[in-house]
Design an enzyme around this catalytic site. Sequence first.
Site, PDB file in Angstrom:
ATOM      1  N   HIS A 128      57.440  33.062 114.124  1.00 50.52           N
ATOM      2  CA  HIS A 128      57.237  33.479 115.513  1.00 50.52           C
ATOM      3  C   HIS A 128      58.619  33.719 116.138  1.00 50.52           C
ATOM      4  O   HIS A 128      59.596  33.073 115.735  1.00 50.52           O
ATOM      5  CB  HIS A 128      56.513  32.329 116.231  1.00 50.52           C
ATOM      6  CG  HIS A 128      56.069  32.607 117.629  1.00 50.52           C
ATOM      7  ND1 HIS A 128      56.917  32.562 118.705  1.00 50.52           N
ATOM      8  CD2 HIS A 128      54.858  32.927 118.121  1.00 50.52           C
ATOM      9  CE1 HIS A 128      56.235  32.830 119.812  1.00 50.52           C
ATOM     10  NE2 HIS A 128      54.980  33.061 119.482  1.00 50.52           N
ATOM     11  N   ASP A 207      58.019  24.186 112.626  1.00 49.30           N
ATOM     12  CA  ASP A 207      57.322  24.699 113.801  1.00 49.30           C
ATOM     13  C   ASP A 207      55.841  24.382 113.602  1.00 49.30           C
ATOM     14  O   ASP A 207      55.155  25.033 112.817  1.00 49.30           O
ATOM     15  CB  ASP A 207      57.572  26.218 113.896  1.00 49.30           C
ATOM     16  CG  ASP A 207      56.744  26.865 115.003  1.00 49.30           C
ATOM     17  OD1 ASP A 207      55.848  26.213 115.546  1.00 49.30           O
ATOM     18  OD2 ASP A 207      57.009  28.054 115.293  1.00 49.30           O
TER      19      ASP A 207
END
Length: 414
Positions: A128, A207
């Site tokens: 991302h 993440d």
Amino acid sequence: MYTVNFPGLANQYRADFPILSQNINGHPLVYLDNAASTQRPTAVIEELARYYREDHANVHRGLHTLSNRATALFEKARASVARYLNAKQAESIVFTRGTTEGINLVAESWGTQNLRRGDLVVLTEMEHHANLIPWQIAARKTGAILRFLPIQGDTGEIEWNELEELCRQGNVRMIALTHISNSLGCINPIKYVCQTAKKYGAVTLIDAAQSAGHAPLDVEDIGCDFLAFSSHKSCGPTGIGVLYGRKELLDSMEPYQTGGEMIVSVDWNEAKWKPAPHRFEAGTPHIAGAVGLAKALEYLESIGRHRIEESDHFFGLAAAERLRELPKMRLLGPAADRAGIVSFQLGSIHAHDLVAFADQYGIALRGGHHCNQPLMRKLGLMSSARASFYFYNTEAEIDRLVSVLRDAAKYFGE
Ligand code: 7TS
């Protein structure tokens, strides 16, 4: 019909989410945008109201009863998060605004203080933007170099042994990767990555935006140095998130934001910081958010994260299987081991048109680059549409999605 059984959690838990029982554009809401943000159960909504009604004051500074009460709740929330992640100590938990802020904190504090010219920061091609741009900036400031583990095509598979080859070059300092991809829905082998990193003395950041509310996470077992997630993707309030960090690493890092409450003493020309986590929490934190997050985690635990993981697995596979029935369907993500996130391109229909069409029938999807611009470009796509599921979704909602997409294909001439 499917290779995995429908877990049926919606029968038990859907009623906990008042927002789901409404009509949108004259149709029952089918909420399939859970990767962007999940919904909140009544228990969390009520806990937020209760906190403001009964316990609010600023934390860590008052000596009066309400302030002490708010401080106790805030620190209790920290301990709850530590338990949820199986962190050894509550002091490893820094409250942030979300995953984005957690990663920025590490890239700025740890990154700019530890990276040197020529050091390698290893990411994957499916990160991302929140786990890409902060490292671009840290690399620009320090002369470090970014390397990307390539994906093999639409399935998103990565040749993980390439990581070891990179590490053998000797100057990998940081490996930062997503646990679950928000557009491909693949689940990355984070424990293997962290073990490999440790062998070569590299620091790791996970993440966990798409996994913290969806699966058991044990930072001790994973062996990561940092892990970041967002409350709002895990049934909690917006504006609050968590950065887990190994305590000695956090204590070795300079804060990247300064101000009230993070200091031991201040003189005109210099200041001394508190130890972690408070050195990273300058200013008044999102106290209600932390309290609401603790309630959300308690709620998820009461369901059981293994059951939520199973449910995601069902929805990922079942939705992919059903969507494949549509002509001209290009599905992204792995065939087997996948999370409840399914992205696709239907013929030449622009994802935004598809999302707008589905919305007319009460279905909430996401369309766009999903903050994965380089990944979409690599796949030769401008964008994709995405259906993302949670335990309160139903099998009937997959039927509804497929039926509306079939109508969309006809409408757009595919
Ligand atoms: N990392 C991943 C893997 C994500 O999916 C997201 C948000 C973030 C980081 C950033 O989280 P935030 O809470 O700090 O914004 N992903 C998405 C998405 O897929 N659609 O909307 C937000």
